[in-house]
Scaffold this active site. Structure first.
Site, short mmCIF file in Angstrom:
data_model
loop_
_atom_site.label_atom_id
_atom_site.label_comp_id
_atom_site.label_asym_id
_atom_site.label_seq_id
_atom_site.Cartn_x
_atom_site.Cartn_y
_atom_site.Cartn_z
N PHE A 105 -11.33 -4.89 -6.86
CA PHE A 105 -11.66 -5.81 -5.64
C PHE A 105 -11.05 -4.51 -4.69
CE2 PHE A 105 -9.82 -8.34 -9.22
CZ PHE A 105 -11.46 -9.37 -9.10
N ASP B 3 -6.66 -6.80 -6.90
CA ASP B 3 -6.19 -7.71 -5.80
C ASP B 3 -7.15 -8.63 -5.67
OD1 ASP B 3 -4.50 -8.63 -2.97
OD2 ASP B 3 -5.36 -7.00 -2.39
N CYS C 165 -2.60 -14.15 -4.13
CA CYS C 165 -2.86 -15.21 -2.66
C CYS C 165 -3.76 -16.32 -3.07
CB CYS C 165 -3.39 -14.48 -1.79
SG CYS C 165 -5.47 -13.84 -2.12
N ASP D 71 -15.99 -3.16 -6.19
CA ASP D 71 -15.70 -4.07 -5.74
C ASP D 71 -17.49 -4.85 -5.37
OD1 ASP D 71 -14.00 -5.46 -3.10
OD2 ASP D 71 -15.83 -5.78 -2.76
N SER D 72 -17.29 -5.70 -5.28
CA SER D 72 -18.86 -5.95 -5.83
C SER D 72 -19.85 -6.18 -4.25
CB SER D 72 -18.82 -7.81 -5.98
OG SER D 72 -17.89 -8.81 -4.79
N ARG E 286 0.83 -1.35 -0.01
CA ARG E 286 -0.19 0.21 -0.25
C ARG E 286 0.27 1.00 -0.01
NH1 ARG E 286 -4.04 -3.36 3.04
NH2 ARG E 286 -2.46 -2.84 5.33
#
Length: 294
Positions: free
Chosen positions: A157, A229, A269, A179-180, A141
């Protein structure tokens, strides 16, 4: 060596001491205290958010010793509460039910506020992903903050806005957070406001990232810096082939949305996708997008 209370205390104390070695507290009042196998405590993950510990007990062994571990964690850290987030899918493999709730102490009013490199973030560890915040991305970040000046940024995301807030703090011209989850986007907007950042430079978009990236491509939109991400596409190696297609898809679309000399900040990830495979995926995406990537 008997596996008793002192056994756990010794290993928990060693884990806490090793975090001190890296002077994490100089950067943030939130960090991962216990890294499961890496700290000799398989199945135990503990994140600290100021004075609250959020723990995951992911194996039958840690479940059996949960009360002992919770007591020691409070004693060794001086924190005020231990909150359990044992709702990860991996517990099913151990024959364990999903469990969440307060284990020890009393909770402050939620969301709690943490500090990270002179920025602040609200964290809702009751309802958020994992334990509430992606602490492992702290230095990334900060890197985005250094790269964002005068750039149009797309944060995909985005979750609760860790990268978005840092991009704005770095002087981004504009940031679009995607984002969802409507709840995550609301917390993202709160985090922008919490830091006194220019809200007029920030906008959010709720929806699936794959569909929105295609929509942006069709609208000929372009960005200087794009962050990808995503959640875990491949929890195990068995899912690697399907995940490879998904990673290829979003990275290809992102490359097409980047302006010349733009920057793609991309992550995986997924335990089933190693570094070499991920590099091949990103390189293949650049090739298919018809761009030169360094």
């Amino acid at each position: 060596e008997p596996v008793d209370k002192e056994f756990f205390r010794k290993r928990i104390r060693a884990a806490i001491d090793s975090r001190s070695t890296f002077q994490v507290s100089d950067q943030s009042n939130a960090c991962r205290l216990i890294y499961a196998e890496s700290d000799g405590l398989p199945g135990l993950i503990v994140d600290r958010y100021n004075n609250v510990l959020v723990a995951q007990f992911l194996t039958a062994g840690t479940e059996y010793s949960k009360d002992t571990l919770a007591d020691i964690l409070l004693e060794e850290t001086g924190c005020t509460a231990v909150y359990e987030r044992s709702d990860a899918d991996v517990r099913e493999l151990e024959g364990l039910p999903s469990t969440t709730g307060l284990l020890r102490g009393s909770l402050p009013e939620l969301p709690v506020t943490i500090a990270e490199f002179n920025l602040k973030f609200h964290v809702n560890f009751e309802a958020g992903h994992k334990t509430g915040f992606y602490l492992d991305q702290r230095e990334n970040r900060l890197t985005v903050r250094a790269l964002a000046k005068e750039k149009d940024v797309l944060d995909c995301f985005c979750y609760t806005g860790g990268f978005s807030v840092n991009a704005l703090a770095g002087g981004a011209k504009s940031v679009l957070s995607v984002d969802s989850s409507a709840d995550a986007l609301e917390l993202c907007q709160q985090n922008v406001a919490l830091n006194g950042l220019p809200t007029e430079r920030h906008s959010t978009r709720e929806g699936g990232v794959f569909q929105l990236l295609r929509k942006f491509r069709d609208e000929a939109r372009a960005f200087d810096l794009i962050i990808l991400d995503p959640p875990k596409f491949a929890p195990t190696a068995a899912h690697a082939e399907k995940a490879t297609r998904a990673y290829k898809d979003i990275n290809l679309l992102a490359f097409k949305l980047l302006r010349p000399n733009g920057i793609l900040v991309t992550f995986s990830c997924s335990g089933g996708v190693d570094t070499a495979l991920f590099q091949k995926i990103v390189a293949g995406a650049a090739l298919d997008a018809g761009v030169d990537a360094q």
